[in-house]
Design a protein around this motif. Structure first.
Motif, PDB file in Angstrom:
ATOM      1  N   SER A 213      18.634  -4.110   3.479  1.00  0.00           N
ATOM      2  CA  SER A 213      17.923  -4.721   2.352  1.00  0.00           C
ATOM      3  C   SER A 213      16.436  -4.527   2.575  1.00  0.00           C
ATOM      4  CB  SER A 213      18.222  -6.219   2.267  1.00  0.00           C
ATOM      5  OG  SER A 213      19.600  -6.478   2.243  1.00  0.00           O
ATOM      6  N   ILE A 214      15.674  -4.444   1.478  1.00  0.00           N
ATOM      7  CA  ILE A 214      14.235  -4.255   1.598  1.00  0.00           C
ATOM      8  C   ILE A 214      13.509  -5.195   0.639  1.00  0.00           C
ATOM      9  CG2 ILE A 214      14.097  -2.395  -0.119  1.00  0.00           C
ATOM     10  CD1 ILE A 214      11.975  -1.068   1.703  1.00  0.00           C
ATOM     11  N   GLY A 215      12.345  -5.671   1.056  1.00  0.00           N
ATOM     12  CA  GLY A 215      11.518  -6.526   0.214  1.00  0.00           C
ATOM     13  C   GLY A 215      10.061  -6.360   0.580  1.00  0.00           C
ATOM     14  N   GLU A 226      15.989  -5.241   6.489  1.00  0.00           N
ATOM     15  CA  GLU A 226      16.925  -5.997   7.317  1.00  0.00           C
ATOM     16  C   GLU A 226      18.293  -5.327   7.319  1.00  0.00           C
ATOM     17  OE1 GLU A 226      17.123 -10.358   7.421  1.00  0.00           O
ATOM     18  OE2 GLU A 226      19.150 -10.158   6.601  1.00  0.00           O
ATOM     19  N   ALA A 227      18.902  -5.280   8.489  1.00  0.00           N
ATOM     20  CA  ALA A 227      20.274  -4.837   8.651  1.00  0.00           C
ATOM     21  C   ALA A 227      20.792  -5.475   9.930  1.00  0.00           C
ATOM     22  CB  ALA A 227      20.376  -3.316   8.724  1.00  0.00           C
ATOM     23  N   GLY A 228      22.108  -5.713   9.999  1.00  0.00           N
ATOM     24  CA  GLY A 228      22.594  -6.473  11.137  1.00  0.00           C
ATOM     25  C   GLY A 228      21.894  -7.821  11.149  1.00  0.00           C
ATOM     26  N   ASN A 229      21.534  -8.309  12.321  1.00  0.00           N
ATOM     27  CA  ASN A 229      20.847  -9.598  12.370  1.00  0.00           C
ATOM     28  C   ASN A 229      19.374  -9.451  12.771  1.00  0.00           C
ATOM     29  OD1 ASN A 229      21.243  -8.960  15.047  1.00  0.00           O
ATOM     30  ND2 ASN A 229      22.784 -10.551  15.400  1.00  0.00           N
ATOM     31  N   HIS A 230      18.792  -8.300  12.431  1.00  0.00           N
ATOM     32  CA  HIS A 230      17.385  -8.063  12.710  1.00  0.00           C
ATOM     33  C   HIS A 230      16.603  -7.873  11.416  1.00  0.00           C
ATOM     34  CE1 HIS A 230      17.360  -7.562  17.158  1.00  0.00           C
ATOM     35  NE2 HIS A 230      18.647  -7.319  16.946  1.00  0.00           N
ATOM     36  N   THR A 231      15.470  -8.523  11.324  1.00  0.00           N
ATOM     37  CA  THR A 231      14.544  -8.354  10.209  1.00  0.00           C
ATOM     38  C   THR A 231      13.314  -7.637  10.743  1.00  0.00           C
ATOM     39  OG1 THR A 231      15.321 -10.403   9.181  1.00  0.00           O
ATOM     40  CG2 THR A 231      13.225  -9.524   8.432  1.00  0.00           C
ATOM     41  N   LEU A 232      13.130  -6.397  10.313  1.00  0.00           N
ATOM     42  CA  LEU A 232      12.007  -5.585  10.778  1.00  0.00           C
ATOM     43  C   LEU A 232      10.875  -5.656   9.757  1.00  0.00           C
ATOM     44  CD1 LEU A 232      13.933  -2.434  12.059  1.00  0.00           C
ATOM     45  CD2 LEU A 232      13.293  -4.504  13.329  1.00  0.00           C
ATOM     46  N   ARG A 233       9.681  -6.021  10.239  1.00  0.00           N
ATOM     47  CA  ARG A 233       8.506  -6.060   9.374  1.00  0.00           C
ATOM     48  C   ARG A 233       7.718  -4.765   9.527  1.00  0.00           C
ATOM     49  NH1 ARG A 233       4.067 -10.369  10.852  1.00  0.00           N
ATOM     50  NH2 ARG A 233       3.483  -8.690  12.295  1.00  0.00           N
ATOM     51  N   LEU A 263      18.853  -9.520   2.772  1.00  0.00           N
ATOM     52  CA  LEU A 263      17.478 -10.017   2.740  1.00  0.00           C
ATOM     53  C   LEU A 263      17.007 -10.052   1.300  1.00  0.00           C
ATOM     54  CD1 LEU A 263      14.456  -9.208   4.908  1.00  0.00           C
ATOM     55  CD2 LEU A 263      14.352  -8.447   2.526  1.00  0.00           C
ATOM     56  N   PHE A 264      16.210 -11.049   0.984  1.00  0.00           N
ATOM     57  CA  PHE A 264      15.562 -11.116  -0.317  1.00  0.00           C
ATOM     58  C   PHE A 264      14.153 -11.620  -0.133  1.00  0.00           C
ATOM     59  CE2 PHE A 264      14.393 -14.131  -3.802  1.00  0.00           C
ATOM     60  CZ  PHE A 264      14.029 -13.175  -4.747  1.00  0.00           C
ATOM     61  N   THR A 265      13.183 -10.891  -0.673  1.00  0.00           N
ATOM     62  CA  THR A 265      11.797 -11.342  -0.689  1.00  0.00           C
ATOM     63  C   THR A 265      11.408 -11.674  -2.120  1.00  0.00           C
ATOM     64  OG1 THR A 265      11.171 -10.016   1.237  1.00  0.00           O
ATOM     65  CG2 THR A 265       9.408 -10.745  -0.211  1.00  0.00           C
ATOM     66  N   ASP A 266      11.029 -12.917  -2.337  1.00  0.00           N
ATOM     67  CA  ASP A 266      10.471 -13.311  -3.623  1.00  0.00           C
ATOM     68  C   ASP A 266       9.026 -12.806  -3.616  1.00  0.00           C
ATOM     69  OD1 ASP A 266       9.518 -14.537  -5.894  1.00  0.00           O
ATOM     70  OD2 ASP A 266      10.588 -16.422  -5.558  1.00  0.00           O
ATOM     71  N   SER A 267       8.821 -11.647  -4.199  1.00  0.00           N
ATOM     72  CA  SER A 267       7.553 -10.933  -4.036  1.00  0.00           C
ATOM     73  C   SER A 267       6.349 -11.751  -4.471  1.00  0.00           C
ATOM     74  CB  SER A 267       7.597  -9.617  -4.827  1.00  0.00           C
ATOM     75  OG  SER A 267       8.589  -8.762  -4.326  1.00  0.00           O
ATOM     76  N   GLN A 268       6.481 -12.504  -5.551  1.00  0.00           N
ATOM     77  CA  GLN A 268       5.336 -13.227  -6.086  1.00  0.00           C
ATOM     78  C   GLN A 268       4.951 -14.434  -5.236  1.00  0.00           C
ATOM     79  OE1 GLN A 268       6.104 -14.073 -10.207  1.00  0.00           O
ATOM     80  NE2 GLN A 268       6.235 -11.923 -10.774  1.00  0.00           N
ATOM     81  N   THR A 269       5.936 -15.099  -4.639  1.00  0.00           N
ATOM     82  CA  THR A 269       5.624 -16.262  -3.802  1.00  0.00           C
ATOM     83  C   THR A 269       5.439 -15.892  -2.350  1.00  0.00           C
ATOM     84  OG1 THR A 269       7.927 -16.806  -3.262  1.00  0.00           O
ATOM     85  CG2 THR A 269       7.051 -17.661  -5.344  1.00  0.00           C
ATOM     86  N   ARG A 563       4.189   0.676  -6.573  1.00  0.00           N
ATOM     87  CA  ARG A 563       4.671   1.722  -5.668  1.00  0.00           C
ATOM     88  C   ARG A 563       6.127   1.442  -5.312  1.00  0.00           C
ATOM     89  NH1 ARG A 563       1.263   0.919  -1.860  1.00  0.00           N
ATOM     90  NH2 ARG A 563      -0.128   2.732  -1.891  1.00  0.00           N
ATOM     91  N   VAL A 564       6.995   2.453  -5.415  1.00  0.00           N
ATOM     92  CA  VAL A 564       8.423   2.299  -5.140  1.00  0.00           C
ATOM     93  C   VAL A 564       8.693   2.473  -3.652  1.00  0.00           C
ATOM     94  CG1 VAL A 564      10.720   3.243  -5.590  1.00  0.00           C
ATOM     95  CG2 VAL A 564       9.053   3.066  -7.456  1.00  0.00           C
ATOM     96  N   LEU A 565       9.521   1.603  -3.091  1.00  0.00           N
ATOM     97  CA  LEU A 565       9.979   1.709  -1.704  1.00  0.00           C
ATOM     98  C   LEU A 565      11.496   1.632  -1.684  1.00  0.00           C
ATOM     99  CD1 LEU A 565       7.231  -0.321  -1.684  1.00  0.00           C
ATOM    100  CD2 LEU A 565       7.553   0.024   0.774  1.00  0.00           C
ATOM    101  N   VAL A 566      12.114   2.528  -0.929  1.00  0.00           N
ATOM    102  CA  VAL A 566      13.564   2.552  -0.780  1.00  0.00           C
ATOM    103  C   VAL A 566      13.905   2.337   0.687  1.00  0.00           C
ATOM    104  CG1 VAL A 566      15.682   3.882  -1.092  1.00  0.00           C
ATOM    105  CG2 VAL A 566      13.787   4.150  -2.720  1.00  0.00           C
ATOM    106  N   GLY A 567      14.734   1.354   0.971  1.00  0.00           N
ATOM    107  CA  GLY A 567      15.222   1.139   2.319  1.00  0.00           C
ATOM    108  C   GLY A 567      16.590   1.768   2.466  1.00  0.00           C
ATOM    109  N   TYR A 568      16.754   2.627   3.472  1.00  0.00           N
ATOM    110  CA  TYR A 568      18.043   3.282   3.651  1.00  0.00           C
ATOM    111  C   TYR A 568      18.317   3.513   5.138  1.00  0.00           C
ATOM    112  CZ  TYR A 568      15.531   7.792   4.246  1.00  0.00           C
ATOM    113  OH  TYR A 568      14.720   8.813   4.676  1.00  0.00           O
ATOM    114  N   ALA A 569      19.571   3.726   5.447  1.00  0.00           N
ATOM    115  CA  ALA A 569      19.984   4.068   6.803  1.00  0.00           C
ATOM    116  C   ALA A 569      20.119   5.583   6.891  1.00  0.00           C
ATOM    117  CB  ALA A 569      21.304   3.396   7.147  1.00  0.00           C
ATOM    118  N   ASP A 570      19.445   6.187   7.833  1.00  0.00           N
ATOM    119  CA  ASP A 570      19.514   7.638   8.033  1.00  0.00           C
ATOM    120  C   ASP A 570      20.659   7.936   8.987  1.00  0.00           C
ATOM    121  OD1 ASP A 570      19.147  10.314   8.376  1.00  0.00           O
ATOM    122  OD2 ASP A 570      17.020  10.196   8.860  1.00  0.00           O
ATOM    123  N   GLY A 571      21.679   8.613   8.464  1.00  0.00           N
ATOM    124  CA  GLY A 571      22.861   8.902   9.267  1.00  0.00           C
ATOM    125  C   GLY A 571      22.809  10.225  10.000  1.00  0.00           C
ATOM    126  N   CYS A 572      21.754  10.997   9.784  1.00  0.00           N
ATOM    127  CA  CYS A 572      21.642  12.326  10.401  1.00  0.00           C
ATOM    128  C   CYS A 572      20.280  12.431  11.068  1.00  0.00           C
ATOM    129  CB  CYS A 572      21.817  13.409   9.331  1.00  0.00           C
ATOM    130  SG  CYS A 572      21.724  15.106   9.944  1.00  0.00           S
TER     131      CYS A 572
END
Length: 610
Positions: A213-215, A226-233, A263-269, A563-572
């Motif tokens: 998830s990304i926010g 965020e993935a698993g139980n880690h939130t990466l900033r 994960l969810f980020t309420d961007s405005q707050t 600006r667009v941001l995409v969170g993804y898992a790189d499998g290769c």
């Protein structure tokens, strides 16, 4: 994360019917045959199969007497497959029919010489009278195939007929789109190897980032994945070109055990939630200072489902509830139950939640829902790839609430048709309520439709993979900004065929389509042209399949300037990038961040390089 499929199966077949079949169900006539590029079609007849209700999959794998019959098909190519398919392509098509006087669902499956499974055929449904399924396999390897007739529901013994055709043609290169000079471009930011693990952790979890998830906090610009139980900033420094990124593990102390992360980020707050499914509820916590400190939440409303939770929020619909705190937005927790999906609303910023409300039942939608999104007018949307339309066809759809989650209505996208491989669709509303719905259609193509009346009517879905010749897509993710602007990210490959099969040879990239005209025109870019995201199959069926390294979805968001941001898992990763024989099946946390072109908010046009 989708629940693992139980290997057991339940057969509620009448004993008398089983006796009629005798001790050997493998009675295909003939029992075997051969096909080649010059032989023409081949036909055979299956012996009768029978079963009451097959609750789970697996019977086709072992093909026991009674519910299954087998035919061995030897497929011959002019050259070894690895050589032949460099310049050629082939399609093995199996046409499978039956007739029954009672409601019956028979399925055809094919197992390749390598053990890869294809099927069931399409349409996969129950019929009275004549029934049919077709199964197409692209670039089949040569050798002996096991083609099986399986009773998913057959109250009386039912035989079937099948034919196979092998068509061969020259392989053509996929098209190379002529992109306008104003097309958005993206910079790729993989998580570095030197992230210091959070206190109490031995790793940052960066290589276990399936279904991220990304926010983005619009107040500070901090991004979270965020993935698993880690939130990466991730903090981006735009004073440099290209922007640099600083990654920090800000794992919540309340995120310890997880069956599903979200994960969810309420961007405005600026409030960010980290949710970890722990069964009937979730261990949820939130931060208002970009992960420096965390506070616990109730986690869910009751009742709640045990799978595939999602958290989202936004403005209230009018009239807003009278009893609420100073936190300006509603926060929703939705989850998947066995017979229904359920959403609960929080009126104190996600600290506690009210009662769970069913948003649909099994007669309306099946499978798992996607991520909840709340429109600027407070309308809440939860997408689902398998909802029953008024014409009885399973189509992509969504549950809609216009009264702050008190009641929900299911609506469908008329020109869609559910993909049997599943995959969450995605929905997002623009500033004026224009609703963008991205999904993978039954043919594997990435499509997106637009509604201007909260999902009651829809535009004709646009196939945004056409410029690249995309034949299979996964992980639809949509975000909208201004009413006429939206971005649609997906993983795509130009390789046709069953992308769930273990011998699928597709090479996957991250594609992002953008509209600045309300969906009338889309510009699609390959965000990872020199770095595949995955080689081989992308498994969507739950369990521990090797191709399930990416798990169930990616995510997309937008920052303060559009600006667009995409969170993804790189499998290769590593050697896999350049060597097809070095498949790593990794899941490295990665962000694709827009580096140039117009964003999704016209007020900030010109903020990014053209």
């Amino acid at each position: 994360m989708r629940a693992a499929r139980c290997p057991s199966l339940l057969l509620l077949a009448p004993a008398a019917a089983l006796v009629l079949l005798g001790g050997d169900a493998k009675a295909a006539s003939p029992a075997a045959g051969a096909i080649s590029s010059t032989s023409g079609p081949i036909s055979w007849t299956y012996g009768p199969v029978v079963s009451g209700t097959l609750v789970d999959t697996g019977v086709e794998d072992v093909c026991p007497p009674g519910p299954c019959d087998n035919f061995d098909l030897t497929l011959s190519l002019p050259q070894p497959a690895a050589t032949f398919y460099q310049a050629n392509t082939a399609t093995l098509t199996i046409h499978y029919t039956w007739t029954s006087s009672v409601p019956t669902d028979l399925d055809v499956f094919a197992f390749s010489p390598t053990g890869a499974k294809y099927g069931p055929g399409s349409p996969d449904d129950t019929s009275t009278g004549s029934g049919v399924e077709d199964l197409s396999i692209t670039d089949p390897p040569n050798g002996v195939w096991h083609v099986r007739s399986v009773a998913a529901l057959a109250p009386i013994p039912t035989g079937a007929q099948a034919s196979a055709t092998l068509t061969v043609g020259p392989r053509t290169a996929p098209p190379s789109p002529n992109l306008p000079g104003t097309a958005p471009a993206y910079a790729i930011y993989p998580a570095p190897e030197d992230i210091v693990p959070a206190v109490g952790s031995t790793t940052s979890g960066a290589h276990g980032a399936g279904e991220p998830s990304i926010g983005v906090n619009w107040k500070t610009g901090a991004a979270f994945i965020e993935a698993g139980n880690h939130t990466l900033r991730v903090l981006f420094d735009d004073s440099r070109s290209p922007a640099s990124a600083t990654w920090t593990d800000k794992r919540s102390p309340f995120s310890r055990v997880s069956l599903d992360p979200i994960l969810f980020t309420d961007s405005q707050t600026g409030r960010t939630f980290a949710s970890q499914l722990d069964g009937a509820c979730s261990e949820t916590s939130f931060t208002d200072d970009d992960g420096e400190t965390w506070l616990p939440s109730q986690g869910c409303g009751t009742p709640a489902g045990p799978d595939h939770q999602t958290i989202g929020g936004g403005p209230y619909a009018a009239p807003a509830p009278a009893l609420r705190t100073s936190y300006p937005h509603s926060v929703y927790y939705c989850s998947q139950g066995i017979v229904a999906a359920i959403c609960a609303r929080s009126d104190d910023g996600g600290v506690t939640f009210g009662p769970g409300v069913p948003i649909y039942n099994l007669t309306e939608c099946g499978g798992l829902h996607g991520h909840i999104r709340v429109a600027p007018d407070g309308t809440a949307y939860v997408p689902n790839h398998g909802c029953t339309a008024p014409d009885g066809v399973r189509r992509d759809g969504l549950a809609v609430s216009t009264d702050n989650g008190l009641s929900w209505t299911v609506k469908t996208v008329p020109l869609s048709k559910s993909n049997r491989n599943g995959g969450d669709p995605s929905v997002s509303a623009g500033s004026g309520g224009a609703l963008y719905y991205g999904f993978v259609n039954f043919d594997g193509h990435a499509k997106i439709a637009v509604s201007h009346d909260r999902g009651t009517t829809w535009s004709k879905p646009a196939d945004v993979g056409t410029p690249y010749g995309i034949q299979n897509a996964e992980f639809s993710e949509v975000i909208a900004g201004d009413d006429d602007r939206a971005a649609f990210a997906f993983l795509g490959t130009t390789t046709p065929g069953d992308d769930q099969s273990s011998d699928f040879q597709g090479v996957w990239h991250l594609y992002i389509a953008t509209t600045y005209s309300g969906g009338k025109k889309w510009v699609t870019v390959d965000a990872t042209p020199a770095d595949p995201v995955q080689r081989g199959c992308i498994w969507n069926g739950g369990g521990s399949n090797q191709c399930r390294n990416l798990l169930d979805f990616n995510d997309i968001t937008v920052d303060r300037i559009g600006r667009v941001l995409v969170g993804y898992a790189d499998g290769c990763t590593g050697a896999c990038v350049t060597d097809p024989n070095q498949n790593t099946f990794d899941a490295l946390a990665t962000i694709a961040r827009q580096a140039s072109g117009k964003g999704l908010f016209s007020a900030f046009d010109g903020s990014l390089p053209k």
